[in-house]
Scaffold this motif. Structure first.
Motif, short mmCIF file in Angstrom:
data_model
loop_
_atom_site.label_atom_id
_atom_site.label_comp_id
_atom_site.label_asym_id
_atom_site.label_seq_id
_atom_site.Cartn_x
_atom_site.Cartn_y
_atom_site.Cartn_z
N LEU A 121 0.84 -1.24 -0.08
CA LEU A 121 -0.18 0.08 0.07
C LEU A 121 0.96 1.13 0.11
O LEU A 121 0.58 2.30 -0.79
N TYR A 122 1.87 1.33 1.09
CA TYR A 122 2.56 2.59 0.99
C TYR A 122 3.47 2.78 -0.19
O TYR A 122 3.86 3.82 -0.63
N ILE A 123 4.19 1.55 -0.57
CA ILE A 123 5.00 1.69 -1.92
C ILE A 123 4.22 2.24 -3.10
O ILE A 123 4.73 2.91 -3.92
N VAL A 124 3.01 1.83 -3.33
CA VAL A 124 2.13 2.09 -4.41
C VAL A 124 1.84 3.62 -4.26
O VAL A 124 1.98 4.56 -5.11
N MET A 125 1.60 4.27 -2.76
CA MET A 125 1.46 5.70 -2.84
C MET A 125 2.77 6.21 -3.14
O MET A 125 2.69 7.44 -3.70
N VAL A 126 3.86 5.88 -2.70
CA VAL A 126 4.94 6.59 -3.22
C VAL A 126 5.37 6.69 -4.69
O VAL A 126 5.51 7.67 -5.25
N GLN A 127 4.74 5.43 -5.41
CA GLN A 127 4.86 5.44 -6.77
C GLN A 127 3.95 6.58 -7.21
O GLN A 127 4.32 7.35 -8.38
N LEU A 128 2.79 6.71 -6.67
CA LEU A 128 1.69 7.56 -7.18
C LEU A 128 2.18 9.03 -6.83
O LEU A 128 2.02 9.96 -7.92
N GLY A 245 6.29 1.14 -12.68
CA GLY A 245 6.65 0.73 -11.38
C GLY A 245 5.53 0.59 -10.41
O GLY A 245 5.99 -0.22 -9.32
N LEU A 246 4.40 0.97 -10.58
CA LEU A 246 3.39 0.23 -9.81
C LEU A 246 3.23 -1.16 -9.92
O LEU A 246 2.86 -1.86 -8.89
N ILE A 247 3.64 -1.96 -10.77
CA ILE A 247 3.31 -3.40 -10.93
C ILE A 247 4.30 -4.03 -9.78
O ILE A 247 3.76 -4.72 -8.87
N PRO A 248 5.49 -3.76 -9.80
CA PRO A 248 6.30 -4.31 -8.63
C PRO A 248 5.95 -3.88 -7.18
O PRO A 248 6.12 -4.56 -6.34
N ALA A 249 5.43 -2.62 -7.35
CA ALA A 249 5.25 -2.14 -6.22
C ALA A 249 4.11 -2.71 -5.30
O ALA A 249 3.84 -2.96 -4.12
N LEU A 250 3.01 -3.13 -6.37
CA LEU A 250 2.14 -4.10 -5.92
C LEU A 250 2.16 -5.46 -5.50
O LEU A 250 2.01 -6.14 -4.57
N GLY A 251 3.25 -6.13 -6.29
CA GLY A 251 3.45 -7.61 -6.12
C GLY A 251 4.80 -7.85 -5.31
O GLY A 251 4.65 -8.82 -4.61
N ASN A 261 14.45 -17.01 0.79
CA ASN A 261 15.67 -15.97 0.43
C ASN A 261 15.14 -15.54 -1.05
O ASN A 261 15.07 -16.35 -2.18
N PRO A 262 14.82 -14.20 -1.36
CA PRO A 262 14.52 -13.97 -2.64
C PRO A 262 15.51 -13.53 -3.67
O PRO A 262 15.15 -12.83 -4.71
N PHE A 263 16.63 -14.10 -3.40
CA PHE A 263 17.77 -13.50 -4.23
C PHE A 263 17.59 -14.06 -5.76
O PHE A 263 17.86 -13.17 -6.46
N PRO A 264 16.80 -15.11 -6.11
CA PRO A 264 16.69 -15.56 -7.41
C PRO A 264 15.68 -14.43 -8.12
O PRO A 264 15.89 -14.19 -9.24
N VAL A 265 14.74 -13.84 -7.60
CA VAL A 265 14.08 -12.76 -7.99
C VAL A 265 14.97 -11.64 -8.37
O VAL A 265 14.62 -10.90 -9.31
N GLY A 296 11.32 -0.68 -16.59
CA GLY A 296 10.35 -0.21 -15.40
C GLY A 296 9.98 -1.46 -14.41
O GLY A 296 9.84 -1.17 -13.33
N LEU A 297 10.21 -2.64 -14.96
CA LEU A 297 10.01 -3.94 -14.07
C LEU A 297 11.53 -4.02 -13.39
O LEU A 297 11.65 -4.75 -12.32
N GLY A 298 12.58 -3.68 -14.01
CA GLY A 298 13.77 -3.95 -13.29
C GLY A 298 14.07 -3.47 -12.05
O GLY A 298 14.44 -4.27 -11.01
N PRO A 299 13.55 -2.27 -11.60
CA PRO A 299 13.71 -1.80 -10.26
C PRO A 299 12.74 -2.31 -9.33
O PRO A 299 12.62 -1.73 -8.27
N SER A 300 12.12 -3.53 -9.64
CA SER A 300 11.50 -4.32 -8.55
C SER A 300 12.38 -4.42 -7.27
O SER A 300 11.64 -4.67 -5.99
N THR A 301 13.72 -4.19 -7.46
CA THR A 301 14.45 -4.37 -6.30
C THR A 301 14.38 -3.21 -5.37
O THR A 301 14.66 -3.12 -4.23
N PHE A 302 13.56 -2.12 -5.62
CA PHE A 302 13.47 -0.97 -4.90
C PHE A 302 12.39 -1.48 -3.77
O PHE A 302 12.47 -1.31 -2.59
N PRO A 303 10.94 -1.78 -4.26
CA PRO A 303 10.16 -2.30 -2.96
C PRO A 303 10.69 -3.54 -2.51
O PRO A 303 10.22 -3.88 -1.16
N MET A 304 11.34 -4.34 -3.23
CA MET A 304 12.05 -5.42 -2.43
C MET A 304 12.87 -5.13 -1.14
O MET A 304 12.68 -5.55 -0.05
#
Length: 382
Positions: A121-128, A245-251, A261-265, A296-304
């Motif tokens: 929720l809060y990461i989506v708000m940051v993206q918005l 960026g909203l997609i990784p923020a949600l998922g 261990n989410p390193f493979p992601v 845009g999907l690459g920075p999924s490591t930010f919400p991670m």
């Protein structure tokens, strides 16, 4: 509401930078200074916030953050000169930087049983708060002037302060940190974070993601313009980059919370990044939408990384220390990303060397993520 304030001062200004410069009298060099100011102030906030939390508690700290964000955003629109605009932009960004650091431990304090949902929720708000101001800045400025266009976001900061006043009244002093959970000296928690491989891994993961992202935000329009795209197309691709960026923020928070261990992601994110880099270098005007989506999907490591701040700590105090260290060091490094990227382009006249810099950053990101993703707690390693 707090998270919705955390990028508004940045993206409400960027589309209007040239218009404001023409009005109050600054050149392109000052635009570069404004470009580095957000990450610089976020870095300062990362270093001072854990000490502020230790003194006045999480809730009072976030209240101060929202008031600073609102006050700085409001006063800067009355600026008659560059110095005032820089100073009060810095005040607003300092408040937002403190909010960056203090929201993860607040999530841990109040929603420790729902970390993934509330983190999303809060990461989506940051993206918005990144996307919406950028989209409406120019239309509002054309209708009502740039001062109204930027100043309206001060209302969001002040509005976000109101719920914390209610929380503080309800807690009646219980917002102080639990002094039995951390050492007595306020500097100790920060010092111990410096000695933890978890903290350094998080800083590397967060910092290199931010460096890469800010470099792309700054230079993607010029990369596409050199390939023959119009200014409008370049701007729309930047907006698409932010929207994806909203997609990784949600998922991402949910995925990370379910993996030991989410390193493979992270490895998968690196593949997306590199594929997008190669596409933009080799065929920037062919399959452009695909390259931007992958980018845009690459920075999924930010919400991670933001989610791991809570998953790799036992207490809100540990979360505050890790959040401050991660974002303080991370944003300090990210400051130089757009600058170095541009310097390499100037020196070489092409984009191969600048993208080479980002590939090196991805290598550091992988090394950091290897440490950050291991299933262990900060308090056990410091």
């Amino acid at each position: 509401m707090s998270a919705l304030t955390l990028r508004a001062a940045v993206t409400a200004f960027s589309p209007l930078a040239e218009r404001i410069g023409a009005d109050i009298g600054y050149g392109t060099a000052i635009v570069g200074v404004f470009g580095m100011l957000p990450t610089a102030m976020f870095a300062v906030a990362g270093l001072i916030t854990p000490l502020l939390v230790r003194r006045v508690g999480l809730e009072r700290t976030v209240l101060v953050a929202m008031l600073l964000a609102g006050f700085g955003s409001l006063v800067r629109v009355f600026s008659g000169g560059t110095g005032e605009l820089l100073t009060f932009s810095g005040v607003a960004l300092l408040g937002m930087g403190i909010g960056n650091v203090v929201i993860p431990p607040l999530v841990k304090r109040y929603f420790s049983d729902r970390l993934a949902v509330i983190s999303s929720l809060y990461i989506v708000m940051v993206q918005l708060s990144t996307v919406i101001p950028a989209f409406i800045a120019v239309p509002v400025a054309e209708a009502h002037g740039w001062r109204i266009s930027m100043g309206v976001w001060a209302l969001v900061g002040f509005a976000a302060a109101v719920p914390w006043l209610v929380v503080l009244r309800d807690r009646r002093g219980r917002d102080k940190v639990d002094t039995t959970a951390v050492p007595a000296e306020p500097t100790v928690a920060v010092g111990k974070a410096w000695r933890s491989p978890v903290a350094w891994g998080m800083a590397g993961m967060f910092g290199m993601t931010s460096l890469t992202t800010y470099a792309i935000f700054a230079w993607l329009p010029m990369i596409l313009a050199d390939a023959g795209a119009s200014a409008g197309f370049g701007g729309s691709m930047v907006a698409l980059f932010a929207l994806i960026g909203l997609i990784p923020a949600l998922g991402a928070p949910t995925v990370v919370s379910r993996m030991r261990n989410p390193f493979p992601v992270v490895v998968g994110c690196m593949v997306l990044f590199v594929t997008a880099f190669v596409g933009l270098l080799v065929a920037p005007m062919h399959l452009t939408l695909l390259w931007i989506v992958l980018l845009g999907l690459g920075p999924s490591t930010f919400p991670m990384a933001l989610t791991l701040i809570n998953l790799r700590t036992r207490t809100p105090q540990g979360s505050a220390a890790l959040s401050g260290f991660t974002q303080g060091v991370g944003y300090a490094v990210a400051c130089i990303g757009p600058l170095l990227f541009g310097m390499l382009h100037t020196w070489t006249g092409g984009w191969v060397a600048p993208f080479g810099l980002l590939v090196i950053a991805l290598g550091v990101l992988l090394l950091g993520a290897w440490q950050a993703c291991k299933p262990r707690m900060l308090e056990d390693t410091w």
